[in-house]
Every structure is written in structure tokens, then in C-alpha cells.
Write an enzyme that holds these catalytic residues in place. Structure first.
Site, short mmCIF file in Angstrom:
data_model
loop_
_atom_site.label_atom_id
_atom_site.label_comp_id
_atom_site.label_asym_id
_atom_site.label_seq_id
_atom_site.Cartn_x
_atom_site.Cartn_y
_atom_site.Cartn_z
N LYS A 10 0.83 -1.21 0.00
CA LYS A 10 0.00 0.00 0.00
C LYS A 10 0.87 1.27 0.00
O LYS A 10 2.08 1.21 0.25
CB LYS A 10 -0.94 -0.04 1.22
CG LYS A 10 -1.93 -1.21 1.18
CD LYS A 10 -2.99 -1.08 2.26
CE LYS A 10 -3.96 -2.24 2.22
NZ LYS A 10 -5.10 -2.04 3.18
N TYR A 50 -12.14 -2.51 -4.20
CA TYR A 50 -12.72 -2.73 -2.86
C TYR A 50 -14.25 -2.68 -2.87
O TYR A 50 -14.85 -2.43 -1.82
CB TYR A 50 -12.16 -1.70 -1.88
CG TYR A 50 -10.76 -2.02 -1.39
CD1 TYR A 50 -10.51 -3.14 -0.61
CD2 TYR A 50 -9.68 -1.17 -1.67
CE1 TYR A 50 -9.24 -3.43 -0.13
CE2 TYR A 50 -8.40 -1.45 -1.20
CZ TYR A 50 -8.19 -2.58 -0.43
OH TYR A 50 -6.94 -2.86 0.05
N ASN A 113 -2.13 0.20 6.58
CA ASN A 113 -1.69 -1.07 7.18
C ASN A 113 -0.75 -1.87 6.27
O ASN A 113 -0.69 -3.09 6.33
CB ASN A 113 -2.88 -1.90 7.67
CG ASN A 113 -3.75 -2.43 6.54
OD1 ASN A 113 -3.64 -1.99 5.41
ND2 ASN A 113 -4.60 -3.38 6.85
N HIS A 116 -2.15 -5.49 1.52
CA HIS A 116 -3.42 -6.20 1.34
C HIS A 116 -3.10 -7.59 0.82
O HIS A 116 -2.13 -7.76 0.07
CB HIS A 116 -4.30 -5.48 0.30
CG HIS A 116 -5.45 -6.34 -0.16
ND1 HIS A 116 -6.60 -6.46 0.56
CD2 HIS A 116 -5.57 -7.17 -1.23
CE1 HIS A 116 -7.40 -7.33 -0.07
NE2 HIS A 116 -6.79 -7.77 -1.15
N GLU A 127 -9.32 -10.86 -7.77
CA GLU A 127 -8.38 -9.75 -7.55
C GLU A 127 -7.21 -9.79 -8.54
O GLU A 127 -6.76 -8.75 -9.02
CB GLU A 127 -7.86 -9.79 -6.11
CG GLU A 127 -8.93 -9.46 -5.09
CD GLU A 127 -8.42 -9.42 -3.66
OE1 GLU A 127 -9.19 -8.98 -2.78
OE2 GLU A 127 -7.27 -9.82 -3.41
#
Ligand code: CMP
Length: 140
Positions: A10, A50, A113, A116, A127
Site C-alpha cells: 500500500k 474494494y 496497514n 493487502h 483480484e
């Protein structure tokens, strides 16, 4: 079984100069990079990825954050790749992530965070297809 899973490094972890460190953890755990590229997602591209979280209260902030800077999207391949990647990442909230996991070591908050990872075989297939064509993925 040999599986494929999608990983995203990320914007927070890219900004921290941690791309190599994170990909290194995957490789050291026996996962192989079958495809990888750096992208700066538009807000719509982040929102599409998402879409499953569209009704959640954090969706807007998640889309803002994921389009705030470049990310690295990677197809990881190997024995039990989906669970292995999730073990390496640690809990979604870094406050709950076990010592030595990627999120414990690199993540700042539940939004920023660091990584993913796909949560099931079905999700992984969708995905991977969101970012890569068949001819961009290399098995060994
Ligand atoms: P990720 O695995 O990328 O999937 C959705 C992301 O939403 C998640 O990691 C978190 O970064 C973010 N998020 C923010 N708030 C929450 C929450 N309450 N529960 C789950 N995910 C959240």
C-alpha cells in the site's frame, strides 16, 4: 496445493521505502513473484477493487488512501500461498498483529496497514484478474 494470491504493497509502505523488504519476506517464506507492477490507482480503480466493502463506513477513506500514492501489486504463487501470505501479513489492525509480521513491523494504523492480501481462492482469482492479464503472469 500450489495457489496464487494477490498482494498489494500500500501507499504507506511504498512511501517508507519498504518494497524490497516486503517482497523479500514473501520470497524468504517460499512464495514466488509470478507478476508484479507499480501503479498509482485512480479513486475509481481503488473503489472498484474494494467494491465488496462499498457499504462499510470506512469505504470512502479506504478509497482515498489507496489512491493517495503509488502501490505495488503482485501475484504470489506457491504451496498454500493464500494462507501463507495472510500469516506473513498479520492481523488487519497493526495493534493486533503478531510480532514479526509485516503489519507489526511496517503498518501505522488500520487504514495505513502496509499490505493487502486476498482472503480466499475465489477472491484471489477475481483480484488477480482485476490487475493482470494471463500473459503477464509467469508460473515456474
Ligand atoms: P485490506 O486487507 O486491504 O482490506 C480492506 C481494508 O480496509 C483493510 O485492509 C483496512 O486497511 C481497511 N479498514 C479500515 N477500517 C477497517 C475495519 N474496521 N475493518 C476492516 N478493514 C478496515
Amino acid at each position: 496445493a500450489v495457489e496464487r494470491t494477490l498482494s498489494i504493497i500500500k501507499p504507506d509502505a511504498v512511501q517508507k521505502n519498504a518494497i524490497g523488504a516486503i517482497l523479500g519476506r514473501f520470497e524468504q517464506a517460499g512464495l514466488r513473484v509470478a507478476a508484479t507492477k507499480m501503479m498509482h490507482l485512480s479513486r475509481d480503480e481503488a473503489g472498484g477493487f474494494y467494491a465488496v466493502h462499498k457499504a462499510r463506513p470506512f469505504y470512502g477513506e479506504l478509497c482515498d488512501f489507496m489512491s493517495s500514492g503509488p502501490v505495488v501489486v503482485t501475484v504470489l504463487e506457491g504451496e498454500g500461498a493464500i494462507a501463507k501470505n495472510r500469516d506473513l501479513m498479520g492481523a488487519t489492525n497493526p495493534k493486533d498483529a503478531a510480532a514479526g509480521t509485516i503489519r507489526a513491523d511496517f503498518a501505522d494504523s488500520i487504514d495505513a496497514n502496509a499490505v493487502h492480501g486476498s482472503d480466499s481462492a475465489e477472491t484471489a482469482a477475481w483480484e488477480i484478474g482485476y490487475f493482470f492479464g494471463q500473459r503477464e503472469i509467469f508460473s515456474r
